[in-house]
Enzyme design. Structure first.
Site, short mmCIF file in Angstrom:
data_model
loop_
_atom_site.label_atom_id
_atom_site.label_comp_id
_atom_site.label_asym_id
_atom_site.label_seq_id
_atom_site.Cartn_x
_atom_site.Cartn_y
_atom_site.Cartn_z
CB ILE A 156 -0.97 -0.01 1.21
CG1 ILE A 156 -1.97 1.15 1.14
CG2 ILE A 156 -0.23 -0.06 2.52
CD1 ILE A 156 -3.11 1.07 2.16
CB CYS A 157 1.19 4.13 0.86
SG CYS A 157 1.59 5.88 1.03
CB ALA A 158 5.58 4.97 -1.05
N GLY A 202 -2.70 -0.91 -2.65
CA GLY A 202 -3.56 0.13 -2.10
C GLY A 202 -2.96 1.50 -2.35
#
Length: 186
Positions: free
Chosen positions: A102-104, A149
């Protein structure tokens, strides 16, 4: 019982890591938190120190059903650059194991070619790290064994999706109601 390993590095995003662990454990999943640092103590991107269940060097990943990488900076780059984790991700993917980021943190998947030819999402501005992927900009994207995500606000749909994949469609329904998530959708 399904077994999940969540990897922590200094600079992890608090809500993505702990929110995912919380939801999966509430859903009855066996979750082990793993530090890639020298010991179990890991400091979040916002200065919160946590103690993981084990370290990468001490962990046994036999029987794992899913590997999860939370985002945050520099946590995601620390995960991406950790060679033992790179090797584990590639081997786990070759066996068809479920991998979520998720994210980076999807940058770690892009770094070892795991999103090439797949649909994937990540924190806006990090899409260049998804080498070979079709960037979706969705809160949560599932393509085969890879689940990605978008960012901190996506932690609920991301973690509920992981739970449904691991425990069966609809497994998250009771949690969504009990955690008041459904109120956000009304």
């Amino acid at each position: 019982m399904k077994k999940v390993f969540v990897f922590f590095a200094d600079g992890f995003e608090d809500i993505e890591a702990l929110g995912t662990v919380d939801i999966l454990r509430r859903g009855g999943i066996d979750v082990t938190t793993v530090s890639i640092m020298d010991d179990e103590h890991v400091v979040s991107a916002h200065g919160v120190t946590i103690i993981t269940d084990t370290t990468f060097a001490e962990a046994c990943f036999d029987g794992a059903d899913m590997l999860v990488l939370p985002g945050g900076l520099p946590g995601s780059t620390n995960l991406r650059d950790y060679v033992p984790l790179q090797k584990l991700l590639v081997e786990f993917n070759e066996k068809g194991g479920l991998i979520a980021a998720i994210c980076a943190a999807p940058m770690a998947l892009g770094n070892v070619g795991l999103v090439d030819g797949k649909r994937a999402t990540c924190y806006p501005g990090c899409e260049g790290t998804l080498t070979g992927a079709d960037y979706t900009a969705e809160l949560c994207t599932v393509d085969g064994n890879i689940i990605t995500g978008e960012g901190p606000a996506a932690v609920f749909p991301f973690a509920y999706t992981l739970l449904d994949i691991l425990a069966g469609e609809g497994a998250s329904d009771g949690l969504k109601e009990g955690m008041m998530y459904n109120h956000l959708l009304a």
